[in-house]
Design an enzyme around this catalytic site. Structure first.
Site, PDB file in Angstrom:
ATOM      1  N   SER A   1       0.852  -1.184   0.000  1.00 42.75           N
ATOM      2  CA  SER A   1       0.000   0.000   0.000  1.00 42.75           C
ATOM      3  C   SER A   1       0.893   1.241   0.000  1.00 42.75           C
ATOM      4  CB  SER A   1      -0.879  -0.003   1.262  1.00 42.75           C
ATOM      5  OG  SER A   1      -1.659   1.161   1.330  1.00 42.75           O
ATOM      6  N   GLY A   2       0.624   2.174  -0.909  1.00 48.06           N
ATOM      7  CA  GLY A   2       1.435   3.385  -1.000  1.00 48.06           C
ATOM      8  C   GLY A   2       2.629   3.276  -1.912  1.00 48.06           C
ATOM      9  N   SER A   3       2.808   2.129  -2.556  1.00 48.27           N
ATOM     10  CA  SER A   3       3.980   1.943  -3.417  1.00 48.27           C
ATOM     11  C   SER A   3       3.853   2.668  -4.752  1.00 48.27           C
ATOM     12  CB  SER A   3       4.215   0.448  -3.672  1.00 48.27           C
ATOM     13  OG  SER A   3       3.104  -0.123  -4.335  1.00 48.27           O
ATOM     14  N   GLY A   4       2.624   2.997  -5.153  1.00 51.01           N
ATOM     15  CA  GLY A   4       2.417   3.676  -6.428  1.00 51.01           C
ATOM     16  C   GLY A   4       1.680   2.844  -7.453  1.00 51.01           C
TER      17      GLY A   4
ATOM     18  N   SER B   1      -2.264  -7.857  -3.393  1.00 50.82           N
ATOM     19  CA  SER B   1      -2.069  -9.300  -3.644  1.00 50.82           C
ATOM     20  C   SER B   1      -0.742  -9.787  -3.055  1.00 50.82           C
ATOM     21  CB  SER B   1      -2.160  -9.611  -5.141  1.00 50.82           C
ATOM     22  OG  SER B   1      -1.428  -8.712  -5.945  1.00 50.82           O
TER      23      SER B   1
END
Length: 204
Positions: free
Chosen positions: A33-36, A105
């Site tokens: 989450s937040g990786s882009g 995932s």
């Protein structure tokens, strides 16, 4: 028990491809989450659409609010969430579309299930690699903070594992690269694989 035979369309995948003038594929983004993931998925969809491709984006929000609104966030529900998404994506790919999916995932087993459902030749796994510390800095919704406080249980990267893809089809390092640089790598990888050879030949 009455046997139910699988539905067989009178329109072949080859006929759909000829009409769509593209190779139908699933581009599957995975990462913390937040990786882009969503940012890159949105920009890829926008780029492909304006290049004339028939493309559609599925992500956690537009699936969780409708198709999967009956599911929670237990391990079993999360697995079922991914399975349903894969089945929908398969139908869309069967219809000739390019489908872009952005889902955390976190488990290799889940991602392998998606590949098997859709078909290995029609599946591209994109690993959006970003260090956990950087993802936490970008956390505008405060999800990581709530996970650290124990308010959110089984949060990927904090209280639940993320299994890093060992052999993704493409890896972009959004903790090191500008978003434009990652997007360019993505386009250079995906576009040749969704463009029919005849169209590529005509361009030269």
């Amino acid at each position: 028990m009455k046997h139910i035979y699988p539905f067989k369309s009178k329109v072949s995948n080859e006929q759909r491809k000829e009409q769509m003038l593209q190779e139908s594929q699933l581009v599957w983004f995975t990462g913390l989450s937040g990786s882009g993931k969503s940012t890159l998925a949105l920009r890829l969809e926008h780029y492909l659409f304006h290049r004339g491709h028939k493309v559609f984006l599925l992500d956690g929000d537009n699936v969780r609010n409708g198709l999967n609104r009956d599911l929670g966030f237990s391990a079993d529900d999360r697995k079922e969430n991914i399975r349903r998404v894969a089945e929908v994506a398969k139908l869309m790919v069967d219809a000739g579309l390019i489908v872009v999916c952005a889902f955390i995932s976190p488990y290799a087993e889940e991602r392998e299930l998606v590949k098997q459902i859709v078909g290995e030749s029609r599946f591209m796994e994109v690993f959006v690699n970003c260090p956990l510390a950087e993802c936490e800095k970008r956390d505008t919704k405060g999800l990581y903070a709530k996970a650290r406080q124990g308010i959110i249980k089984d949060f990927t990267g904090i209280s639940a594992p993320y299994e890093t893809p060992l052999l993704p089809d493409l890896e972009v390092k959004t903790g090191e690269e500008a978003i434009g640089e990652s997007l360019l790598k993505l386009i250079e990888f995906v576009e040749p694989r969704v463009t029919m050879q005849e169209k590529m030949d005509a361009a030269f």
